[in-house]
Motif scaffolding. Structure first.
Motif, PDB file in Angstrom:
ATOM      1  N   TRP A   1     -72.262 -88.496  47.678  1.00 40.95           N
ATOM      2  CA  TRP A   1     -72.646 -88.965  47.829  1.00 40.95           C
ATOM      3  C   TRP A   1     -74.293 -87.529  48.276  1.00 40.95           C
ATOM      4  O   TRP A   1     -75.407 -87.576  48.251  1.00 40.95           O
ATOM      5  CB  TRP A   1     -73.162 -90.123  49.166  1.00 40.95           C
ATOM      6  CG  TRP A   1     -73.509 -91.750  48.417  1.00 40.95           C
ATOM      7  CD1 TRP A   1     -74.714 -92.475  48.270  1.00 40.95           C
ATOM      8  CD2 TRP A   1     -72.461 -92.313  47.139  1.00 40.95           C
ATOM      9  NE1 TRP A   1     -73.778 -93.460  47.201  1.00 40.95           N
ATOM     10  CE2 TRP A   1     -73.258 -93.511  46.841  1.00 40.95           C
ATOM     11  CE3 TRP A   1     -71.571 -91.683  46.713  1.00 40.95           C
ATOM     12  CZ2 TRP A   1     -72.678 -94.008  46.013  1.00 40.95           C
ATOM     13  CZ3 TRP A   1     -70.693 -93.137  45.725  1.00 40.95           C
ATOM     14  CH2 TRP A   1     -71.879 -94.264  45.662  1.00 40.95           C
TER      15      TRP A   1
ATOM     16  N   ASN B   1     -73.458 -88.848  42.962  1.00 44.76           N
ATOM     17  CA  ASN B   1     -73.705 -90.426  42.672  1.00 44.76           C
ATOM     18  C   ASN B   1     -74.529 -90.904  41.751  1.00 44.76           C
ATOM     19  O   ASN B   1     -73.666 -92.041  41.133  1.00 44.76           O
ATOM     20  CB  ASN B   1     -73.538 -90.852  43.669  1.00 44.76           C
ATOM     21  CG  ASN B   1     -74.866 -91.043  44.893  1.00 44.76           C
ATOM     22  OD1 ASN B   1     -75.251 -89.636  45.183  1.00 44.76           O
ATOM     23  ND2 ASN B   1     -76.087 -91.856  44.807  1.00 44.76           N
ATOM     24  N   THR B   2     -75.475 -89.821  41.535  1.00 43.68           N
ATOM     25  CA  THR B   2     -76.382 -90.296  40.209  1.00 43.68           C
ATOM     26  C   THR B   2     -76.067 -89.776  38.718  1.00 43.68           C
ATOM     27  O   THR B   2     -76.865 -90.224  38.280  1.00 43.68           O
ATOM     28  CB  THR B   2     -77.863 -89.632  40.633  1.00 43.68           C
ATOM     29  OG1 THR B   2     -78.022 -88.295  40.788  1.00 43.68           O
ATOM     30  CG2 THR B   2     -79.015 -89.983  42.135  1.00 43.68           C
ATOM     31  N   SER B   3     -75.019 -89.317  38.607  1.00 43.41           N
ATOM     32  CA  SER B   3     -74.508 -88.572  37.242  1.00 43.41           C
ATOM     33  C   SER B   3     -73.573 -89.893  37.039  1.00 43.41           C
ATOM     34  O   SER B   3     -71.904 -89.701  37.871  1.00 43.41           O
ATOM     35  CB  SER B   3     -74.118 -87.392  37.550  1.00 43.41           C
ATOM     36  OG  SER B   3     -73.104 -86.938  36.417  1.00 43.41           O
ATOM     37  N   ARG B   4     -73.602 -90.315  36.001  1.00 41.09           N
ATOM     38  CA  ARG B   4     -72.801 -91.350  35.606  1.00 41.09           C
ATOM     39  C   ARG B   4     -71.225 -90.320  35.558  1.00 41.09           C
ATOM     40  O   ARG B   4     -70.309 -91.091  35.706  1.00 41.09           O
ATOM     41  CB  ARG B   4     -73.117 -91.529  34.153  1.00 41.09           C
ATOM     42  CG  ARG B   4     -72.258 -92.965  33.902  1.00 41.09           C
ATOM     43  CD  ARG B   4     -72.633 -93.728  32.579  1.00 41.09           C
ATOM     44  NE  ARG B   4     -71.198 -93.768  32.069  1.00 41.09           N
ATOM     45  CZ  ARG B   4     -70.617 -94.777  31.804  1.00 41.09           C
ATOM     46  NH1 ARG B   4     -69.923 -92.973  31.055  1.00 41.09           N
ATOM     47  NH2 ARG B   4     -69.968 -95.912  30.826  1.00 41.09           N
ATOM     48  N   ARG B   5     -71.709 -89.635  35.250  1.00 46.18           N
ATOM     49  CA  ARG B   5     -70.181 -88.657  34.624  1.00 46.18           C
ATOM     50  C   ARG B   5     -69.874 -88.401  35.830  1.00 46.18           C
ATOM     51  O   ARG B   5     -68.474 -88.419  35.738  1.00 46.18           O
ATOM     52  CB  ARG B   5     -70.843 -87.597  34.117  1.00 46.18           C
ATOM     53  CG  ARG B   5     -69.428 -86.204  33.903  1.00 46.18           C
ATOM     54  CD  ARG B   5     -69.398 -84.730  32.341  1.00 46.18           C
ATOM     55  NE  ARG B   5     -70.594 -84.475  33.799  1.00 46.18           N
ATOM     56  CZ  ARG B   5     -71.109 -83.132  33.458  1.00 46.18           C
ATOM     57  NH1 ARG B   5     -70.501 -82.964  32.262  1.00 46.18           N
ATOM     58  NH2 ARG B   5     -71.503 -82.629  34.106  1.00 46.18           N
ATOM     59  N   TRP B   6     -70.213 -87.821  37.028  1.00 42.22           N
ATOM     60  CA  TRP B   6     -69.262 -87.920  37.459  1.00 42.22           C
ATOM     61  C   TRP B   6     -69.063 -88.746  38.903  1.00 42.22           C
ATOM     62  O   TRP B   6     -67.789 -88.888  39.929  1.00 42.22           O
ATOM     63  CB  TRP B   6     -70.197 -86.944  39.125  1.00 42.22           C
ATOM     64  CG  TRP B   6     -69.793 -85.918  38.774  1.00 42.22           C
ATOM     65  CD1 TRP B   6     -70.875 -84.723  38.271  1.00 42.22           C
ATOM     66  CD2 TRP B   6     -69.108 -84.677  39.086  1.00 42.22           C
ATOM     67  NE1 TRP B   6     -70.409 -83.177  37.782  1.00 42.22           N
ATOM     68  CE2 TRP B   6     -69.307 -83.595  38.296  1.00 42.22           C
ATOM     69  CE3 TRP B   6     -68.032 -84.894  40.267  1.00 42.22           C
ATOM     70  CZ2 TRP B   6     -68.200 -82.156  38.529  1.00 42.22           C
ATOM     71  CZ3 TRP B   6     -67.088 -83.513  39.560  1.00 42.22           C
ATOM     72  CH2 TRP B   6     -67.019 -82.632  38.765  1.00 42.22           C
ATOM     73  N   ARG B   7     -69.590 -89.931  38.853  1.00 42.27           N
ATOM     74  CA  ARG B   7     -69.001 -90.862  39.103  1.00 42.27           C
ATOM     75  C   ARG B   7     -67.936 -91.546  38.115  1.00 42.27           C
ATOM     76  O   ARG B   7     -66.823 -92.555  38.968  1.00 42.27           O
ATOM     77  CB  ARG B   7     -69.991 -92.425  39.269  1.00 42.27           C
ATOM     78  CG  ARG B   7     -71.631 -92.298  39.501  1.00 42.27           C
ATOM     79  CD  ARG B   7     -71.988 -93.653  40.130  1.00 42.27           C
ATOM     80  NE  ARG B   7     -72.673 -93.901  38.721  1.00 42.27           N
ATOM     81  CZ  ARG B   7     -73.237 -93.648  37.779  1.00 42.27           C
ATOM     82  NH1 ARG B   7     -74.374 -93.404  39.016  1.00 42.27           N
ATOM     83  NH2 ARG B   7     -73.863 -94.604  36.981  1.00 42.27           N
ATOM     84  N   VAL B   8     -67.800 -91.373  37.233  1.00 46.14           N
ATOM     85  CA  VAL B   8     -66.601 -91.503  36.683  1.00 46.14           C
ATOM     86  C   VAL B   8     -65.244 -90.699  36.889  1.00 46.14           C
ATOM     87  O   VAL B   8     -64.046 -91.062  37.082  1.00 46.14           O
ATOM     88  CB  VAL B   8     -66.927 -91.722  34.918  1.00 46.14           C
ATOM     89  CG1 VAL B   8     -65.293 -92.052  34.272  1.00 46.14           C
ATOM     90  CG2 VAL B   8     -67.900 -92.913  34.520  1.00 46.14           C
TER      91      VAL B   8
ATOM     92  N   THR C   1     -64.634 -89.063  39.430  1.00 45.92           N
ATOM     93  CA  THR C   1     -64.528 -89.613  41.006  1.00 45.92           C
ATOM     94  C   THR C   1     -63.733 -90.405  40.967  1.00 45.92           C
ATOM     95  O   THR C   1     -62.519 -90.627  41.535  1.00 45.92           O
ATOM     96  CB  THR C   1     -65.743 -89.622  42.178  1.00 45.92           C
ATOM     97  OG1 THR C   1     -65.906 -88.584  42.103  1.00 45.92           O
ATOM     98  CG2 THR C   1     -64.545 -89.663  43.091  1.00 45.92           C
TER      99      THR C   1
END
Length: 664
Positions: free
Chosen positions: A270, A275-282, A284
């Motif tokens: 964050w 956290n605004t990147s879908r790739r990095w959310r996935v 993580t």
């Protein structure tokens, strides 16, 4: 005969030296010298008459793993012959912290134990010291036997451990108890600064959690709270290693590590804006799922650790290596986060977070290949007086401080935004106070009363009373009540648009249907998916009442619902048609117009006030104020507006005089 003599001499020489003590007096005497030692288990080895001359002689100052039995786990026995003279009573034996669980035998009799041996083993991470009665002051001699059981080594276990780590001691029981308590107090004292700071950090976690609960929008505060809560958990885990069994302590350690790792990763995600990147959310989420799964599998092996075989040991090794490898994940978060943010203010945080995440894997790697480097890394730290703070603990505190900087900055920015929103809300309230009339204009022959109670600071209800134009007294009085879908500032802005449009349209026409058609045209495409309901009533001087309804509640006439046909609400379709209904509003009659906030009042059990209660209330012909207060007492859930209009004089019957349809 010569060979028999030499064998007898060798057997005597193989025995451990008898430990003799006349009287320890006011002191404590360590049982030095060698002990007879043997791996395996046989209850007869507690018998003082058993011949242990063939056993190995080792010292009690070092564990058996460092004396020729590296990595050995399971049962093993120590034996030592003692001769104690008369004197101090009662005399006790002190066993320092040791590995695994053990039983103490004196002359074949069990006199105490620490933990519990299989088949239902209970042991402690560092073992527990114990004090056992040995003599009542009379001269005595015998054999002291210690029966040890050590559980299988975990992946992070030290093969050099096992059994005793220090010489048992003889002394008065009261003195041994005092020394044990003093050692315990010293351990607590050494941990005191770290424990205090851990709980202070935990208090910061509580504040962060409360900030999250206040808005439930900024998830950064929740992840930071998760990270900060791991510090008091670590302090509890440090205390529990000597007070709770190994399995319970390991579970607490697993929870602490998960809170720390997951909290740190999500906080960095964050803070660095990933956290605004879908790739990095996935990514993580996948890393967290892997670590949590490995932790659950690792925790499940604890229940079978007493009889752990190769399969469980391999499982422990694999899950531990997975968790260790994932500790490098902050390095990737920091690297990509700095490349994305391109701001130098986060470089210190990124550097410290990367070192902190890589510290434990680096320590394990050094222990596998360069033990001397590992020992040096463990000794690194800061010593102040009698207190020592490890390098890893200092890194953790430094990480919290550097994390606090962007979080505090974020909180200050949030405070500024909140203050700006509150200022805008106050402006909206002032605007609405102008738009919603506080005083009803005087209209000859009519008594108009109104109550307006918004559910929030600003509301989505509106009403207007527009008297006849002084230049055209026959134009009639307009009474308008409506409701905008939604609540808050968005609804209030739509209300301002509607009221302004109403005032403009009323200058051009007094036709209720034409006014609704004009409003509909103005609201199309401006309600962002919402709509508005509206009821327009015109009262002429001769008592003629003309009414048009755009999806609003029907009014009540002398306590009875006047069912007026309702067209579509405003702002939905361009070609909506609006009907006008005409009637004679007799002298002495009362019309009551209201919004659906009265119907939708809801009590603490979730029950709506509803049409039946409204109809029963209106049959009593209440005032506008009473209608509003009744709904509010039941449980206000939406904006409430009630307007009542009465004509002076005698009553006249209701007569429908005509119906007019006007296109939008």
């Amino acid at each position: 005969m010569l060979w028999l003599f030499l064998a007898a001499v060798m057997c005597v020489g193989a025995r451990a030296q008898t430990f003799k003590i006349a009287d320890p007096g006011p002191g404590v005497v360590p049982i030095k010298g060698t002990w007879q030692f043997h791996t395996g288990d046989d209850p007869s080895w507690a018998n003082p008459a058993f011949n242990d001359s063939g056993w190995q002689a080792i010292t009690s100052e070092e564990p058996w793993g460092a004396q020729g039995h590296p990595g050995y786990t399971g049962y093993a026995w120590y034996r030592k012959r003692l001769e104690i003279g008369p004197g101090s009573k009662p005399l006790g034996l002190f066993i320092p912290e040791s590995d695994g669980a053990y039983e103490v035998y004196w002359n074949g009799q069990l006199i105490g134990s620490s933990g519990r041996l299989p088949p239902h083993a209970v042991w402690y991470y560092y073992g527990q010291d114990g004090i056992f009665p040995l003599s009542n002051g009379e001269a005595t001699a015998g054999v002291l036997a210690l029966r040890f059981w050590v559980p299988p080594l975990s992946t992070v276990g030290d093969p050099a451990d096992g059994g005793l780590h220090g010489a048992p001691r003889l002394g008065r029981v009261s003195l041994l108890q005092q020394q044990s308590q003093l050692a315990s107090l010293r351990r607590v004292d050494r941990r005191l600064p770290a424990t205090i700071s851990a709980f202070l950090i935990g208090a910061g976690g509580l504040i962060s959690f409360l900030l999250f609960l206040r808005g439930r929008r900024d998830w950064l505060y929740l992840w930071l709270a998760l990270l900060l809560f791991s510090y008091p958990l670590a302090a509890l885990a440090s205390v529990s290693t000597r007070s709770v069994p190994f399995v319970t302590d390991e579970l607490l350690q697993q929870i602490k590590v998960l809170c720390e790792d997951v909290g740190l990763w999500l906080t960095l995600l964050w803070i660095f804006g990933l956290n605004t990147s879908r790739r990095w959310r996935v990514i993580t989420a996948a890393v967290i799922a892997v670590v949590v799964t490995a932790s659950l599998i690792d925790s499940s092996t604890l229940w079978f650790w007493q009889t752990a075989g190769p399969g469980i040991l391999r499982t422990d090794f694999v899950t531990t290596e997975i968790s260790t490898a994932m500790c490098f994940f902050p390095v990737f978060l920091v690297g990509f986060g700095l490349a994305r943010k391109k701001t130098s203010s986060l470089v210190p945080l990124g550097l410290i977070a990367a070192i902190y995440g890589a510290w434990s894997p680096a320590l394990n790697f050094a222990g596998s290949f360069w033990p001397a480097v590992e020992e040096r890394m463990v000794r690194w730290g800061l010593t102040i007086g009698t207190y020592h703070f490890s390098a890893f603990a200092l890194l953790g505190w430094l990480l919290i401080l550097t994390l606090a900087v962007p979080v505090v900055r974020r909180q200050m920015e949030e405070g500024h935004r909140q203050a700006h929103l509150e200022a805008e809300m106050r402006s909206a309230q002032e605007l609405q106070n102008v738009l919603i009339p506080e005083e009803i204009p005087s209209v000859p022959g009519l008594a108009v009363a109104s109550v307006y109670k918004p559910a929030a600071e600003v509301g989505g209800d509106f009403f207007q009373v527009i008297p006849p134009d002084p230049d055209d007294p026959g134009a009639g009085t307009l009474i308008i009540v409506g409701d905008v879908s939604g609540k808050g500032l968005k609804a209030a802005m739509t209300v301002s648009l509607i009221v302004g449009t109403l005032r403009t349209l009323a200058e051009a026409t007094r036709s209720p249907a034409a006014i609704l058609a004009g409003l509909n045209r103005r609201l199309l495409g401006r309600t962002q998916g919402g709509f508005a309901t509206c009821l327009v009533l015109r009262l002429d001087a001769d008592g003629t009442a003309t009414l048009a309804n755009a999806g609003h509640l029907s009014p009540f006439r002398d306590g009875v619902e006047w069912k007026v046909p309702a067209s579509l609400p405003l702002g939905l379709v361009a070609d909506a048609l609006y009907d006008e209904e005409h009637t004679r509003f007799g002298e002495g009659e009362t019309l009551t117009l209201m919004t659906d906030g009265v119907l939708e009042a809801r009590n603490h059990e979730g029950e709506l006030y509803g049409f039946e209660r409204v109809a029963a209330l209106m049959r009593e012909r209440p005032s506008a104020e009473r209608v509003a207060e009744t709904a509010c007492s039941f449980g206000q859930d939406d904006d409430i507006t009630v307007v009542s209009v009465a004509r002076e004089g005698t009553r006249e019957p209701l007569r429908v005089t005509g119906l007019l349809t006007v296109s939008a």
